[in-house]
Design an enzyme around this catalytic site. Structure first.
Site, PDB file in Angstrom:
ATOM      1  N   HIS A   1       0.850  -1.200   0.000  1.00  8.04           N
ATOM      2  CA  HIS A   1       0.000   0.000   0.000  1.00  8.04           C
ATOM      3  C   HIS A   1       0.878   1.239   0.000  1.00  8.04           C
ATOM      4  O   HIS A   1       2.071   1.177   0.319  1.00  8.04           O
ATOM      5  CB  HIS A   1      -0.871   0.026   1.261  1.00  8.04           C
ATOM      6  CG  HIS A   1      -0.037   0.214   2.494  1.00  8.04           C
ATOM      7  ND1 HIS A   1       0.610  -0.839   3.116  1.00  8.04           N
ATOM      8  CD2 HIS A   1       0.323   1.330   3.175  1.00  8.04           C
ATOM      9  CE1 HIS A   1       1.314  -0.376   4.123  1.00  8.04           C
ATOM     10  NE2 HIS A   1       1.164   0.944   4.189  1.00  8.04           N
TER      11      HIS A   1
ATOM     12  N   HIS B   1       5.240   6.531  -1.229  1.00 12.21           N
ATOM     13  CA  HIS B   1       6.058   5.337  -1.507  1.00 12.21           C
ATOM     14  C   HIS B   1       5.318   4.094  -1.040  1.00 12.21           C
ATOM     15  O   HIS B   1       4.428   4.172  -0.188  1.00 12.21           O
ATOM     16  CB  HIS B   1       7.413   5.431  -0.787  1.00 12.21           C
ATOM     17  CG  HIS B   1       7.287   5.338   0.702  1.00 12.21           C
ATOM     18  ND1 HIS B   1       6.897   6.413   1.484  1.00 12.21           N
ATOM     19  CD2 HIS B   1       7.445   4.294   1.557  1.00 12.21           C
ATOM     20  CE1 HIS B   1       6.847   6.038   2.748  1.00 12.21           C
ATOM     21  NE2 HIS B   1       7.167   4.748   2.816  1.00 12.21           N
TER      22      HIS B   1
HETATM   23  P1  ATP Z   1       6.112  -1.929  12.341  1.00  7.29           P
HETATM   24  O1  ATP Z   1       5.943  -0.524  12.850  1.00  7.29           O
HETATM   25  O2  ATP Z   1       5.723  -2.957  13.352  1.00  7.29           O
HETATM   26  O3  ATP Z   1       7.422  -2.193  11.694  1.00  7.29           O
HETATM   27  P2  ATP Z   1       4.529  -1.128  10.097  1.00  7.29           P
HETATM   28  O4  ATP Z   1       5.370   0.113  10.056  1.00  7.29           O
HETATM   29  O5  ATP Z   1       4.344  -1.910   8.853  1.00  7.29           O
HETATM   30  O6  ATP Z   1       5.053  -2.126  11.174  1.00  7.29           O
HETATM   31  P3  ATP Z   1       2.557   0.566  11.236  1.00  7.29           P
HETATM   32  O7  ATP Z   1       3.616   1.184  12.093  1.00  7.29           O
HETATM   33  O8  ATP Z   1       1.246   0.249  11.834  1.00  7.29           O
HETATM   34  O9  ATP Z   1       3.080  -0.775  10.602  1.00  7.29           O
HETATM   35  O10 ATP Z   1       2.353   1.535   9.994  1.00  7.29           O
HETATM   36  C1  ATP Z   1       1.304   1.390   9.064  1.00  7.29           C
HETATM   37  C2  ATP Z   1       1.649   2.229   7.851  1.00  7.29           C
HETATM   38  O11 ATP Z   1       1.792   3.602   8.228  1.00  7.29           O
HETATM   39  C3  ATP Z   1       2.993   1.868   7.199  1.00  7.29           C
HETATM   40  O12 ATP Z   1       2.889   2.114   5.809  1.00  7.29           O
HETATM   41  C4  ATP Z   1       3.966   2.828   7.816  1.00  7.29           C
HETATM   42  O13 ATP Z   1       5.057   3.100   6.949  1.00  7.29           O
HETATM   43  C5  ATP Z   1       3.110   4.075   7.966  1.00  7.29           C
HETATM   44  N1  ATP Z   1       3.539   4.883   9.115  1.00  7.29           N
HETATM   45  C6  ATP Z   1       3.789   4.456  10.357  1.00  7.29           C
HETATM   46  N2  ATP Z   1       4.141   5.471  11.172  1.00  7.29           N
HETATM   47  C7  ATP Z   1       4.122   6.585  10.420  1.00  7.29           C
HETATM   48  C8  ATP Z   1       4.374   7.967  10.678  1.00  7.29           C
HETATM   49  N3  ATP Z   1       4.721   8.410  11.872  1.00  7.29           N
HETATM   50  N4  ATP Z   1       4.239   8.820   9.639  1.00  7.29           N
HETATM   51  C9  ATP Z   1       3.871   8.398   8.426  1.00  7.29           C
HETATM   52  N5  ATP Z   1       3.613   7.117   8.112  1.00  7.29           N
HETATM   53  C10 ATP Z   1       3.735   6.219   9.089  1.00  7.29           C
END
Ligand code: ATP
Ligand code: MG
Length: 173
Positions: free
Chosen positions: A39, A120
């Site tokens: 996504h 991205h």
């Molecule tokens: P993990 O954090 O356990 O490695 P993840 O990053 O895949 O897993 P989430 O942290 O729930 O899962 O993030 C969900 C989506 O939101 C991902 O595409 C992540 O890159 C994005 N994301 C997470 N935190 C932020 C942030 N602070 N700002 C922008 N995008 C974010």
């Protein structure tokens, strides 16, 4: 208990499979993102009480943005080993969608990341860095965006689309 939420664009199923297969062929090790999870994040909300879902739905349904073609042709690998594929030139309809969503969320008091939008698709984390990887070019037709719940069930992440919205058809279609 809150829900970990974000708005994002799902990659169409067929392209997601093709991109994941290409990513696997690179053998960069690390933690690949499953094809079904690929996504593009539009707005990350973090933990939110479930009773805000109606308001989030309302914010999203007010958006007027068009369908667009997304060409994923810029590959980046960070020093942490995050492998991402994005558009070298983001379509204006994508930027328009993100800014309408951002404005709607900020107006309702959601604290959003202040960093500039970096469109991205994360393909893998903690990869081995191999310099000189050349980017492919994948074109996807984007017709919807979704509100996702991010769940870690102990075996890995899953992003569950809770609600989705169709983008408007362009006049030339
Ligand atoms: P993990 O954090 O356990 O490695 P993840 O990053 O895949 O897993 P989430 O942290 O729930 O899962 O993030 C969900 C989506 O939101 C991902 O595409 C992540 O890159 C994005 N994301 C997470 N935190 C932020 C942030 N602070 N700002 C922008 N995008 C974010
Ligand atoms: Mg994360």
């Amino acid at each position: 208990m809150g829900l970990r939420l974000f708005f994002g664009i799902p990659l169409p199923h067929r392209q997601a499979e093709i991109i994941a297969a290409w990513r696997d062929s690179l053998t960069l090790r690390g933690r690949p993102v499953a094809a079904s999870n690929l996504h593009l994040t539009l707005a990350f909300l973090g933990d939110q009480p479930a009773d805000r879902l109606a308001e989030l739905s309302e914010i999203a349904s007010r958006i007027e943005a068009s369908q667009f073609s997304l060409t994923l042709d810029r590959l980046t690998i960070s020093h942490h080993g995050l492998l991402a594929l994005g558009p070298a030139s983001p379509p204006s309809a994508l930027l328009d969608l993100e800014s309408q969503l951002r404005e709607g969320l900020l107006a309702c008091g959601y604290p959003l990341d202040t960093r500039e939008f970096w469109p991205h698709v994360t393909l893998a984390r903690r990869c081995l860095i191999r310099p000189g990887l050349s980017a492919p070019s994948y074109a996807c037709q984007i017709e919807r965006f979704a509100l996702y719940q991010s769940i870690n069930d102990g075996r890995g992440m899953a992003y569950i689309p809770l609600l989705h919205w169709l983008l408007g058809r362009r006049e030339e279609d």
